[in-house]
Design an enzyme around this catalytic site. Structure first.
Site, PDB file in Angstrom:
ATOM      1  N   ASN A   9      -4.841   6.879  -3.069  1.00 47.35           N
ATOM      2  CA  ASN A   9      -3.617   6.215  -2.611  1.00 47.35           C
ATOM      3  C   ASN A   9      -2.688   7.311  -2.098  1.00 47.35           C
ATOM      4  O   ASN A   9      -2.062   8.022  -2.888  1.00 47.35           O
ATOM      5  CB  ASN A   9      -2.980   5.456  -3.792  1.00 47.35           C
ATOM      6  CG  ASN A   9      -1.641   4.842  -3.407  1.00 47.35           C
ATOM      7  OD1 ASN A   9      -1.285   4.802  -2.233  1.00 47.35           O
ATOM      8  ND2 ASN A   9      -0.898   4.361  -4.403  1.00 47.35           N
ATOM      9  N   TRP A  10      -2.639   7.429  -0.784  1.00 43.31           N
ATOM     10  CA  TRP A  10      -1.836   8.513  -0.206  1.00 43.31           C
ATOM     11  C   TRP A  10      -0.336   8.229  -0.267  1.00 43.31           C
ATOM     12  O   TRP A  10       0.465   9.087   0.046  1.00 43.31           O
ATOM     13  CB  TRP A  10      -2.237   8.734   1.258  1.00 43.31           C
ATOM     14  CG  TRP A  10      -3.519   9.484   1.451  1.00 43.31           C
ATOM     15  CD1 TRP A  10      -4.346   9.983   0.481  1.00 43.31           C
ATOM     16  CD2 TRP A  10      -4.113   9.832   2.703  1.00 43.31           C
ATOM     17  NE1 TRP A  10      -5.424  10.617   1.056  1.00 43.31           N
ATOM     18  CE2 TRP A  10      -5.304  10.535   2.426  1.00 43.31           C
ATOM     19  CE3 TRP A  10      -3.772   9.615   4.041  1.00 43.31           C
ATOM     20  CZ2 TRP A  10      -6.143  11.026   3.436  1.00 43.31           C
ATOM     21  CZ3 TRP A  10      -4.601  10.093   5.050  1.00 43.31           C
ATOM     22  CH2 TRP A  10      -5.774  10.798   4.739  1.00 43.31           C
ATOM     23  N   LYS A  11       0.019   7.009  -0.609  1.00 41.82           N
ATOM     24  CA  LYS A  11       1.436   6.603  -0.641  1.00 41.82           C
ATOM     25  C   LYS A  11       2.104   6.965   0.699  1.00 41.82           C
ATOM     26  O   LYS A  11       1.465   6.838   1.735  1.00 41.82           O
ATOM     27  CB  LYS A  11       2.155   7.223  -1.838  1.00 41.82           C
ATOM     28  CG  LYS A  11       1.414   6.959  -3.138  1.00 41.82           C
ATOM     29  CD  LYS A  11       2.239   7.272  -4.345  1.00 41.82           C
ATOM     30  CE  LYS A  11       1.374   7.131  -5.594  1.00 41.82           C
ATOM     31  NZ  LYS A  11       2.129   7.244  -6.826  1.00 41.82           N
ATOM     32  N   HIS A 100       0.915  -2.666  -6.605  1.00 45.93           N
ATOM     33  CA  HIS A 100       1.115  -1.321  -7.165  1.00 45.93           C
ATOM     34  C   HIS A 100       2.471  -1.282  -7.865  1.00 45.93           C
ATOM     35  O   HIS A 100       3.413  -1.946  -7.425  1.00 45.93           O
ATOM     36  CB  HIS A 100       1.054  -0.287  -6.033  1.00 45.93           C
ATOM     37  CG  HIS A 100       1.055   1.118  -6.545  1.00 45.93           C
ATOM     38  ND1 HIS A 100       2.215   1.762  -6.912  1.00 45.93           N
ATOM     39  CD2 HIS A 100       0.046   1.989  -6.793  1.00 45.93           C
ATOM     40  CE1 HIS A 100       1.906   2.977  -7.351  1.00 45.93           C
ATOM     41  NE2 HIS A 100       0.600   3.138  -7.289  1.00 45.93           N
ATOM     42  N   GLU A 102       4.808   0.741  -7.803  1.00 46.65           N
ATOM     43  CA  GLU A 102       5.950   1.088  -6.942  1.00 46.65           C
ATOM     44  C   GLU A 102       6.378  -0.120  -6.115  1.00 46.65           C
ATOM     45  O   GLU A 102       7.557  -0.308  -5.829  1.00 46.65           O
ATOM     46  CB  GLU A 102       5.582   2.292  -6.060  1.00 46.65           C
ATOM     47  CG  GLU A 102       5.546   3.569  -6.896  1.00 46.65           C
ATOM     48  CD  GLU A 102       4.572   4.625  -6.442  1.00 46.65           C
ATOM     49  OE1 GLU A 102       4.100   4.578  -5.288  1.00 46.65           O
ATOM     50  OE2 GLU A 102       4.256   5.511  -7.268  1.00 46.65           O
ATOM     51  N   GLU A 172      -3.034   0.626 -14.340  1.00 46.37           N
ATOM     52  CA  GLU A 172      -2.195   1.796 -14.071  1.00 46.37           C
ATOM     53  C   GLU A 172      -0.943   1.728 -14.935  1.00 46.37           C
ATOM     54  O   GLU A 172       0.063   1.115 -14.529  1.00 46.37           O
ATOM     55  CB  GLU A 172      -1.778   1.801 -12.597  1.00 46.37           C
ATOM     56  CG  GLU A 172      -2.925   1.923 -11.626  1.00 46.37           C
ATOM     57  CD  GLU A 172      -2.469   2.633 -10.368  1.00 46.37           C
ATOM     58  OE1 GLU A 172      -3.010   3.703 -10.094  1.00 46.37           O
ATOM     59  OE2 GLU A 172      -1.568   2.143  -9.684  1.00 46.37           O
ATOM     60  N   GLY A 178       2.204   9.510 -11.628  1.00 46.79           N
ATOM     61  CA  GLY A 178       2.958  10.630 -11.068  1.00 46.79           C
ATOM     62  C   GLY A 178       3.705  11.449 -12.107  1.00 46.79           C
ATOM     63  O   GLY A 178       4.585  12.237 -11.768  1.00 46.79           O
ATOM     64  N   SER A 218      -2.069   9.692 -13.098  1.00 50.93           N
ATOM     65  CA  SER A 218      -2.254  11.135 -13.327  1.00 50.93           C
ATOM     66  C   SER A 218      -3.708  11.527 -13.555  1.00 50.93           C
ATOM     67  O   SER A 218      -4.018  12.349 -14.424  1.00 50.93           O
ATOM     68  CB  SER A 218      -1.359  11.608 -14.484  1.00 50.93           C
ATOM     69  OG  SER A 218       0.002  11.450 -14.132  1.00 50.93           O
ATOM     70  N   GLY A 239      -3.359   9.091  -7.034  1.00 50.22           N
ATOM     71  CA  GLY A 239      -2.218   9.355  -6.163  1.00 50.22           C
ATOM     72  C   GLY A 239      -2.130  10.838  -5.843  1.00 50.22           C
ATOM     73  O   GLY A 239      -2.810  11.345  -4.945  1.00 50.22           O
ATOM     74  N   GLY A 240      -1.320  11.557  -6.609  1.00 48.77           N
ATOM     75  CA  GLY A 240      -1.039  12.970  -6.328  1.00 48.77           C
ATOM     76  C   GLY A 240      -2.272  13.829  -6.054  1.00 48.77           C
ATOM     77  O   GLY A 240      -2.309  14.580  -5.068  1.00 48.77           O
TER      78      GLY A 240
END
Ligand code: PEP
Length: 257
Positions: A9-11, A100, A102, A172, A178, A218, A239-240
């Site tokens: 997930n590149w966001k 998600h 976010e 999640e 994150g 994470s 993600g990150g």
């Protein structure tokens, strides 16, 4: 045997040029291993919507799959700023991340809207990746399971027994996204097991055996092996650590022990 799904997930990261450079580096890592990986691994890249055409081109000829990070439940209409399934499909998009945390917490998405998106994705033969997970406060209050069950039941309301097999659930925990604090394999394994039980109660044993339930929060090259080694953890939403080719490639190669 369920194959593992590893999704990036590149966001809201990368310009088109940066995305192309990232994918060239990732393909240099993964393409030579694709026939070995193909046996039990699916790899998905979910870039920002505006990059989907560029990423689609950059992925041509590779086994990497293309996903979206969100979509609207209607096919078209007066929904400024939104995109729909029929717009995504011509670029080879096969999956869409929905609900998600976010989207839920920053943009106020409700279970009801997320459910409509899940049903729209299934109608358009896209694989919905339904994200569920509790906040830190809910976690600390001991309500994780209750929150996840509610999000799951609401999010999957009306999904037929034929379609349930195409749904991916991503557990999640919000406190792990994150933050560098991942759920332990035991914590995640317990929730994944409970999600599978709910699927079994509502859609039957076969659906539960086939359902893919992945973990996000994470995930790193250091912790991925122990997470995906749990029998109920069918992959990772990253993600990150998906923003660097070397770390994401290592996560894709996770060793299942
Ligand atoms: C995510 O946003 O889906 C996610 C899991 O992020 P991170 O890996 O950075 O925690």
């Amino acid at each position: 045997m369920r194959s593992k799904l590893v999704a990036a997930n590149w966001k809201m990261n990368f310009t088109a040029n940066e995305a192309r450079a990232m994918l060239a580096a990732l393909r240099a890592e993964l393409d030579p291993e694709s026939s070995t990986l193909a046996k039990d691994r699916e790899v998905l890249i979910a870039p920002p919507a505006v990059l989907i055409p560029a990423v689609s081109q950059a992925l041509a000829g590779s086994s990497l799959l293309l996903g979206a990070q969100n979509m609207h439940f209607e096919d078209k209409g007066a929904f400024t700023g939104e995109i729909s399934a029929p717009m995504l499909k011509p670029f080879g998009v096969t999956h869409v991340i929905l609900g998600h945390s976010e989207r839920r917490h920053i943009f106020g998405e409700t279970d009801e809207a997320i459910n409509k998106k899940v049903l729209a994705a299934l109608r358009h033969r896209l694989v919905p990746i339904l994200c569920v997970g509790e906040t830190l406060m809910q976690h600390d209050a001991g309500n994780a399971l209750e929150v996840v069950v509610k999000q799951l039941e609401n999010g999957l309301d009306g999904v037929s027994s034929e379609d349930i097999e195409r749904v991916v659930v991503a557990y999640e925990p919000v406190w792990a996204i994150g933050t560098g604090k991942n759920a332990t394999p035991e914590q995640a394994g317990t929730i994944h097991g409970a999600v599978r039980e709910i699927i079994e109660q509502r859609w039957g044993r076969e659906a539960a055996v086939k359902a893919r339930i992945i973990y996000g929060g994470s995930v790193t090259p250091e912790n991925v092996d122990s997470l995906v080694s749990r029998p109920d953890i069918d992959g990772a939403l990253v993600g990150g650590a998906s923003l660097r080719a070397d770390s994401f490639a290592r996560i894709v190669r996770a060793r299942v022990g």
